[in-house]
Design a protein around this motif. Structure first.
Motif, PDB file in Angstrom:
ATOM      1  N   ARG A  69     -48.895  25.631   9.649  1.00  0.00           N
ATOM      2  CA  ARG A  69     -47.643  25.860   8.930  1.00  0.00           C
ATOM      3  C   ARG A  69     -47.738  27.050   7.986  1.00  0.00           C
ATOM      4  NH1 ARG A  69     -46.355  19.472   7.950  1.00  0.00           N
ATOM      5  NH2 ARG A  69     -45.532  19.106  10.048  1.00  0.00           N
ATOM      6  N   GLU A  70     -48.854  27.202   7.324  1.00  0.00           N
ATOM      7  CA  GLU A  70     -49.024  28.348   6.416  1.00  0.00           C
ATOM      8  C   GLU A  70     -49.147  29.653   7.198  1.00  0.00           C
ATOM      9  OE1 GLU A  70     -48.235  27.951   3.489  1.00  0.00           O
ATOM     10  OE2 GLU A  70     -48.546  25.811   3.205  1.00  0.00           O
ATOM     11  N   ILE A  71     -49.820  29.613   8.329  1.00  0.00           N
ATOM     12  CA  ILE A  71     -49.886  30.801   9.188  1.00  0.00           C
ATOM     13  C   ILE A  71     -48.483  31.171   9.643  1.00  0.00           C
ATOM     14  CG2 ILE A  71     -50.617  31.638  11.469  1.00  0.00           C
ATOM     15  CD1 ILE A  71     -53.254  30.118  11.023  1.00  0.00           C
ATOM     16  N   ALA A  72     -47.713  30.178  10.041  1.00  0.00           N
ATOM     17  CA  ALA A  72     -46.340  30.431  10.495  1.00  0.00           C
ATOM     18  C   ALA A  72     -45.497  31.010   9.370  1.00  0.00           C
ATOM     19  CB  ALA A  72     -45.718  29.140  11.025  1.00  0.00           C
ATOM     20  N   ASP A  73     -45.598  30.457   8.166  1.00  0.00           N
ATOM     21  CA  ASP A  73     -44.836  30.989   7.031  1.00  0.00           C
ATOM     22  C   ASP A  73     -45.185  32.457   6.780  1.00  0.00           C
ATOM     23  OD1 ASP A  73     -43.372  28.704   6.420  1.00  0.00           O
ATOM     24  OD2 ASP A  73     -44.809  27.991   4.918  1.00  0.00           O
ATOM     25  N   THR A  74     -46.477  32.758   6.798  1.00  0.00           N
ATOM     26  CA  THR A  74     -46.926  34.132   6.581  1.00  0.00           C
ATOM     27  C   THR A  74     -46.384  35.053   7.674  1.00  0.00           C
ATOM     28  OG1 THR A  74     -48.937  33.292   5.526  1.00  0.00           O
ATOM     29  CG2 THR A  74     -48.972  35.582   6.232  1.00  0.00           C
ATOM     30  N   PHE A  75     -46.453  34.606   8.912  1.00  0.00           N
ATOM     31  CA  PHE A  75     -45.964  35.390  10.045  1.00  0.00           C
ATOM     32  C   PHE A  75     -44.453  35.607   9.968  1.00  0.00           C
ATOM     33  CE2 PHE A  75     -44.448  35.529  14.504  1.00  0.00           C
ATOM     34  CZ  PHE A  75     -45.032  36.723  14.874  1.00  0.00           C
ATOM     35  N   ILE A  76     -43.727  34.580   9.592  1.00  0.00           N
ATOM     36  CA  ILE A  76     -42.269  34.690   9.490  1.00  0.00           C
ATOM     37  C   ILE A  76     -41.884  35.744   8.453  1.00  0.00           C
ATOM     38  CG2 ILE A  76     -40.209  33.464   8.661  1.00  0.00           C
ATOM     39  CD1 ILE A  76     -41.411  30.962  10.147  1.00  0.00           C
ATOM     40  N   TYR A  77     -42.542  35.716   7.302  1.00  0.00           N
ATOM     41  CA  TYR A  77     -42.235  36.735   6.292  1.00  0.00           C
ATOM     42  C   TYR A  77     -42.652  38.124   6.757  1.00  0.00           C
ATOM     43  CZ  TYR A  77     -40.597  33.582   2.653  1.00  0.00           C
ATOM     44  OH  TYR A  77     -39.860  32.689   1.925  1.00  0.00           O
ATOM     45  N   LEU A  78     -43.760  38.238   7.456  1.00  0.00           N
ATOM     46  CA  LEU A  78     -44.176  39.536   7.992  1.00  0.00           C
ATOM     47  C   LEU A  78     -43.155  40.053   8.995  1.00  0.00           C
ATOM     48  CD1 LEU A  78     -46.264  41.815   8.297  1.00  0.00           C
ATOM     49  CD2 LEU A  78     -47.370  40.397  10.041  1.00  0.00           C
ATOM     50  N   LEU A  79     -42.706  39.175   9.875  1.00  0.00           N
ATOM     51  CA  LEU A  79     -41.707  39.569  10.869  1.00  0.00           C
ATOM     52  C   LEU A  79     -40.404  39.972  10.197  1.00  0.00           C
ATOM     53  CD1 LEU A  79     -40.906  39.885  13.828  1.00  0.00           C
ATOM     54  CD2 LEU A  79     -40.308  37.439  13.825  1.00  0.00           C
ATOM     55  N   ARG A  80     -39.985  39.215   9.202  1.00  0.00           N
ATOM     56  CA  ARG A  80     -38.743  39.538   8.490  1.00  0.00           C
ATOM     57  C   ARG A  80     -38.881  40.872   7.761  1.00  0.00           C
ATOM     58  NH1 ARG A  80     -33.536  39.823   8.417  1.00  0.00           N
ATOM     59  NH2 ARG A  80     -32.627  39.550   6.378  1.00  0.00           N
ATOM     60  N   LEU A  81     -40.012  41.103   7.112  1.00  0.00           N
ATOM     61  CA  LEU A  81     -40.252  42.362   6.407  1.00  0.00           C
ATOM     62  C   LEU A  81     -40.207  43.541   7.374  1.00  0.00           C
ATOM     63  CD1 LEU A  81     -41.081  43.989   3.881  1.00  0.00           C
ATOM     64  CD2 LEU A  81     -43.456  43.363   4.400  1.00  0.00           C
ATOM     65  N   SER A  82     -40.854  43.409   8.513  1.00  0.00           N
ATOM     66  CA  SER A  82     -40.843  44.501   9.488  1.00  0.00           C
ATOM     67  C   SER A  82     -39.433  44.738  10.010  1.00  0.00           C
ATOM     68  CB  SER A  82     -41.811  44.222  10.640  1.00  0.00           C
ATOM     69  OG  SER A  82     -41.369  43.139  11.436  1.00  0.00           O
ATOM     70  N   ASP A  83     -38.650  43.680  10.176  1.00  0.00           N
ATOM     71  CA  ASP A  83     -37.277  43.813  10.648  1.00  0.00           C
ATOM     72  C   ASP A  83     -36.414  44.521   9.609  1.00  0.00           C
ATOM     73  OD1 ASP A  83     -35.106  43.432  12.428  1.00  0.00           O
ATOM     74  OD2 ASP A  83     -34.582  41.536  11.469  1.00  0.00           O
ATOM     75  N   VAL A  84     -36.522  44.115   8.363  1.00  0.00           N
ATOM     76  CA  VAL A  84     -35.732  44.737   7.289  1.00  0.00           C
ATOM     77  C   VAL A  84     -36.066  46.221   7.156  1.00  0.00           C
ATOM     78  CG1 VAL A  84     -35.434  44.763   4.764  1.00  0.00           C
ATOM     79  CG2 VAL A  84     -35.291  42.600   6.017  1.00  0.00           C
ATOM     80  N   LEU A  85     -37.327  46.575   7.360  1.00  0.00           N
ATOM     81  CA  LEU A  85     -37.750  47.974   7.249  1.00  0.00           C
ATOM     82  C   LEU A  85     -37.580  48.761   8.552  1.00  0.00           C
ATOM     83  CD1 LEU A  85     -40.965  47.561   5.074  1.00  0.00           C
ATOM     84  CD2 LEU A  85     -38.759  48.526   4.377  1.00  0.00           C
ATOM     85  N   GLY A  86     -37.182  48.075   9.628  1.00  0.00           N
ATOM     86  CA  GLY A  86     -36.993  48.757  10.903  1.00  0.00           C
ATOM     87  C   GLY A  86     -38.304  49.181  11.546  1.00  0.00           C
ATOM     88  N   ILE A  87     -39.336  48.398  11.349  1.00  0.00           N
ATOM     89  CA  ILE A  87     -40.653  48.692  11.921  1.00  0.00           C
ATOM     90  C   ILE A  87     -40.870  47.804  13.131  1.00  0.00           C
ATOM     91  CG2 ILE A  87     -43.150  48.519  11.523  1.00  0.00           C
ATOM     92  CD1 ILE A  87     -42.532  49.210   8.561  1.00  0.00           C
ATOM     93  N   ASP A  88     -41.187  48.420  14.256  1.00  0.00           N
ATOM     94  CA  ASP A  88     -41.519  47.682  15.473  1.00  0.00           C
ATOM     95  C   ASP A  88     -42.937  47.153  15.280  1.00  0.00           C
ATOM     96  OD1 ASP A  88     -42.611  47.009  18.001  1.00  0.00           O
ATOM     97  OD2 ASP A  88     -41.211  48.355  19.013  1.00  0.00           O
ATOM     98  N   LEU A  89     -43.042  45.863  15.037  1.00  0.00           N
ATOM     99  CA  LEU A  89     -44.319  45.247  14.699  1.00  0.00           C
ATOM    100  C   LEU A  89     -45.351  45.393  15.808  1.00  0.00           C
ATOM    101  CD1 LEU A  89     -45.636  43.707  12.391  1.00  0.00           C
ATOM    102  CD2 LEU A  89     -44.674  41.604  13.327  1.00  0.00           C
ATOM    103  N   ILE A  90     -44.935  45.213  17.050  1.00  0.00           N
ATOM    104  CA  ILE A  90     -45.867  45.338  18.181  1.00  0.00           C
ATOM    105  C   ILE A  90     -46.358  46.780  18.307  1.00  0.00           C
ATOM    106  CG2 ILE A  90     -46.131  45.130  20.685  1.00  0.00           C
ATOM    107  CD1 ILE A  90     -45.958  42.425  19.307  1.00  0.00           C
ATOM    108  N   ALA A  91     -45.448  47.739  18.238  1.00  0.00           N
ATOM    109  CA  ALA A  91     -45.841  49.150  18.347  1.00  0.00           C
ATOM    110  C   ALA A  91     -46.732  49.555  17.177  1.00  0.00           C
ATOM    111  CB  ALA A  91     -44.596  50.044  18.403  1.00  0.00           C
ATOM    112  N   ALA A  92     -46.408  49.088  15.978  1.00  0.00           N
ATOM    113  CA  ALA A  92     -47.224  49.410  14.802  1.00  0.00           C
ATOM    114  C   ALA A  92     -48.628  48.834  14.955  1.00  0.00           C
ATOM    115  CB  ALA A  92     -46.567  48.884  13.533  1.00  0.00           C
ATOM    116  N   ALA A  93     -48.719  47.607  15.462  1.00  0.00           N
ATOM    117  CA  ALA A  93     -50.031  46.985  15.662  1.00  0.00           C
ATOM    118  C   ALA A  93     -50.825  47.728  16.738  1.00  0.00           C
ATOM    119  CB  ALA A  93     -49.870  45.518  16.029  1.00  0.00           C
ATOM    120  N   GLN A  94     -50.157  48.171  17.793  1.00  0.00           N
ATOM    121  CA  GLN A  94     -50.845  48.936  18.839  1.00  0.00           C
ATOM    122  C   GLN A  94     -51.390  50.250  18.276  1.00  0.00           C
ATOM    123  OE1 GLN A  94     -51.735  47.818  21.636  1.00  0.00           O
ATOM    124  NE2 GLN A  94     -50.251  46.309  22.338  1.00  0.00           N
ATOM    125  N   ARG A  95     -50.560  50.941  17.475  1.00  0.00           N
ATOM    126  CA  ARG A  95     -51.019  52.197  16.857  1.00  0.00           C
ATOM    127  C   ARG A  95     -52.200  51.941  15.928  1.00  0.00           C
ATOM    128  NH1 ARG A  95     -45.412  53.109  16.818  1.00  0.00           N
ATOM    129  NH2 ARG A  95     -45.226  52.384  14.661  1.00  0.00           N
TER     130      ARG A  95
END
Length: 121
Positions: A69-95
């Motif tokens: 549950r804590e991993i999920a909470d952390t991931f959800i906020y990370l995903l939301r942050l990347s979305d708000v900033l317009g960052i493609d999380l998968i592409a950023a992680a690949q780079r």
């Protein structure tokens, strides 16, 4: 089975709807989301505080649910942050993985937990 990017897009859309239904966009500044993510990450770390290396690998079923549950909470906020900033999380992680491969060449970093430049002459 759908690919990871497709699944991530679906989760991002679900999260957008969840936030929108609650009128929480007004609170989701990058600053607030980053801070919330760190709070959740700290809650995750609490589950391992004072545990031995072995205990951290052998979670009870109850502890595993709490950690999940804590991993999920952390991931959800990370995903939301990347979305708000317009960052493609998968592409950023690949780079970033490409950069890490350059920074930590396998032939120099294999089996070491320190940076290889610390022991190069």
């Amino acid at each position: 089975m759908s690919s990871a990017p497709d699944r991530l897009d679906g989760l991002r859309e679900r999260l957008r709807g969840f936030v929108r239904e609650r009128d929480w966009e007004q609170f989701h500044s990058p600053k607030n989301l980053a801070m919330a993510m760190i709070v959740e990450a700290a809650e995750l770390v609490e589950h391992f505080q004072w545990a031995t290396e072995q205990e951290s690998r052998e979670l009870t079923p109850e502890k595993r649910v709490e950690v999940e549950r804590e991993i999920a909470d952390t991931f959800i906020y990370l995903l939301r942050l990347s979305d708000v900033l317009g960052i493609d999380l998968i592409a950023a992680a690949q780079r970033k993985m490409d950069l890490n491969a350059q920074k930590y060449p396998a032939d120099k970093a294999r089996g070491r937990n320190d940076k290889y430049t610390a022991y190069e002459q």
